[in-house]
Enzyme design. Structure first.
Site, short mmCIF file in Angstrom:
data_model
loop_
_atom_site.label_atom_id
_atom_site.label_comp_id
_atom_site.label_asym_id
_atom_site.label_seq_id
_atom_site.Cartn_x
_atom_site.Cartn_y
_atom_site.Cartn_z
N LYS A 37 5.51 -6.80 15.43
CA LYS A 37 5.51 -4.95 15.66
C LYS A 37 5.82 -5.10 17.57
CE LYS A 37 5.39 -2.58 12.05
NZ LYS A 37 6.48 -2.09 11.73
N GLY A 69 13.87 2.69 4.09
CA GLY A 69 13.01 2.09 4.02
C GLY A 69 11.81 3.72 3.25
N TYR A 124 3.09 -10.35 11.46
CA TYR A 124 3.15 -8.64 11.37
C TYR A 124 2.70 -8.28 12.75
CZ TYR A 124 2.64 -4.02 9.74
OH TYR A 124 3.14 -2.42 10.30
N SER A 125 1.75 -8.50 13.55
CA SER A 125 1.61 -8.18 15.42
C SER A 125 2.64 -8.81 16.25
CB SER A 125 0.33 -8.79 15.36
OG SER A 125 -0.93 -8.65 14.27
N ASN A 135 12.20 3.03 9.65
CA ASN A 135 10.65 2.80 9.29
C ASN A 135 10.40 1.95 8.40
OD1 ASN A 135 8.38 4.48 8.01
ND2 ASN A 135 9.36 3.80 5.91
N1 NAP Z 1 0.29 1.73 5.85
C1 NAP Z 1 -0.10 1.16 7.37
O1 NAP Z 1 -1.87 1.84 7.07
C2 NAP Z 1 0.73 1.08 7.93
C3 NAP Z 1 0.13 1.02 9.53
C4 NAP Z 1 0.54 0.67 10.45
C5 NAP Z 1 2.12 0.54 10.95
N2 NAP Z 1 2.89 0.93 9.52
C6 NAP Z 1 4.61 0.80 9.08
O2 NAP Z 1 4.57 1.94 8.98
C7 NAP Z 1 6.20 1.54 8.10
C8 NAP Z 1 6.27 2.33 6.76
O3 NAP Z 1 5.14 1.44 6.17
P1 NAP Z 1 4.00 1.83 4.87
O4 NAP Z 1 2.78 1.54 4.89
O5 NAP Z 1 5.01 2.95 3.81
O6 NAP Z 1 4.64 1.29 3.72
P2 NAP Z 1 5.16 0.29 2.03
O7 NAP Z 1 4.48 1.99 1.77
O8 NAP Z 1 4.73 -1.12 1.86
O9 NAP Z 1 6.26 1.03 2.57
C9 NAP Z 1 7.47 0.27 3.51
C10 NAP Z 1 9.06 0.62 3.10
O10 NAP Z 1 10.15 0.12 4.30
C11 NAP Z 1 10.48 -0.38 2.25
N3 NAP Z 1 11.73 -1.73 2.94
C12 NAP Z 1 11.14 -3.28 3.36
N4 NAP Z 1 12.13 -3.95 3.45
C13 NAP Z 1 12.62 -3.19 3.69
C14 NAP Z 1 14.33 -3.61 3.34
N5 NAP Z 1 14.28 -4.83 3.71
N6 NAP Z 1 14.95 -2.46 3.65
C15 NAP Z 1 15.01 -1.47 3.09
N7 NAP Z 1 13.67 -1.16 3.25
C16 NAP Z 1 13.03 -2.57 2.95
C17 NAP Z 1 9.96 -0.67 1.51
O11 NAP Z 1 11.47 -0.92 0.16
P3 NAP Z 1 10.57 -1.50 -1.21
O12 NAP Z 1 10.38 -0.17 -1.70
O13 NAP Z 1 11.93 -1.45 -1.72
O14 NAP Z 1 10.17 -2.83 -0.74
C18 NAP Z 1 9.62 0.96 1.76
O15 NAP Z 1 10.24 1.82 1.47
C19 NAP Z 1 6.34 -0.17 8.19
O16 NAP Z 1 7.29 -0.42 9.08
C20 NAP Z 1 5.09 -0.24 8.61
O17 NAP Z 1 4.40 -1.03 8.76
C21 NAP Z 1 2.26 0.78 8.25
#
Ligand code: NAP
Length: 237
Positions: free
Chosen positions: A164, A13, A160-161, A90
């Protein structure tokens, strides 16, 4: 040409958000980075952006919910590199929209578990053969969330919770299973980060969100394994 003497990292991702920033920071530290993305156009664009900045980046098509895609990605990787030093699980989704567990849509829960829990298990299982060839000990980092911590858990985003919390358990299991193989496995709460998932009002930049993940991938002692981290500190499960 195969990457032989350079440190290598695969980030799932990595076409946007925290994953893309992790890739940029690792590339900046001299890693040959592999940009895992399910959308080929977006993945290529992200890797070309890094290449234009003078970094070594390669796109790998990888949908973490598709076992065939993971298998093919693993084969593609082995044509381009002879070992993997860092795997960052990720990729993740957040599909909860305010509903609580009393009305939880279990199809949505199923999709969430496939992406956020089973995906990282399958990717780790398949890429283990490459991690085992890391000359100085490999590192796996699972991108978790404060939402997965049981300590503070209440009613926020149940699917989601739960996913994780399960990912944290996956981290402990892999850490235990790999403890004699010099492969460290940890998970990280990146905080609330300004991405498509976190939204524009989140308190942190992607730079800050990636910081502890990159630290675990590079500077943290190799002996640190099976732990949950936030801002380079161990936190409660
Ligand atoms: N942002 C926050 O506040 C936050 C807080 C705590 C944890 N996190 C965690 O951090 C990580 C990254 O999140 P982010 O905030 O950067 O979110 P984001 O901007 O929505 O990016 C998520 C990424 O995951 C990819 N993805 C989703 N499903 C996938 C799949 N089946 N195969 C391959 N790639 C996939 C998406 O691809 P597409 O572009 O194709 O959709 C995107 O590249 C996640 O695990 C999230 O749970 C985020």
């Amino acid at each position: 040409m195969k990457t032989e003497h350079q440190r290598t990292a695969l980030i799932t991702g990595a076409n946007k958000g925290i994953g893309k920033e992790i890739a940029r920071q690792l590339a900046q530290q001299g890693f040959a980075v592999f940009i895992g993305a399910r959308d080929a156009a977006k993945g290529r664009e992200a890797s070309e952006e890094l290449c234009q900045q003078g970094y070594e980046a390669t796109f790998i098509e990888l949908d973490v919910t598709d076992p065939v895609s993971i298998r093919v990605a693993c084969g593609t990787f082995s044509q381009k590199a002879d070992h993997l030093d860092v795997l960052v699980n990720n990729a993740g989704i957040l599909e909860d929209h305010g509903e609580d567990i009393l009305k939880l849509n279990t199809e949505m829960l199923d999709r969430t578990l496939k992406s956020n829990v089973i995906g990282p298990i399958l990717v780790t299982q398949d890429f283990l053969q490459h991690l085992q060839k890391s000359p100085n000990g490999a590192r796996i980092i699972n991108v978790s969330s404060g939402a997965g911590s049981l300590k503070d858990m209440s009613t926020y985003a149940p699917a989601y919770s739960i996913s994780k919390t399960a990912l944290n358990a996956v981290t402990k299991q892999f850490a235990g299973a790999l403890k004699n193989q010099n492969i460290a496995v940890n998970c990280v709460d990146p905080g609330w980060v300004r991405t498509d998932m976190g939204g524009q009002h989140a308190s942190r930049s992607v730079d800050k969100g990636a910081e502890t993940i990159v630290w675990l991938a590079t500077a943290a002692p190799q002996s640190e394994t099976g732990k949950f981290w936030h801002d380079k500190q161990e936190v409660d499960w």
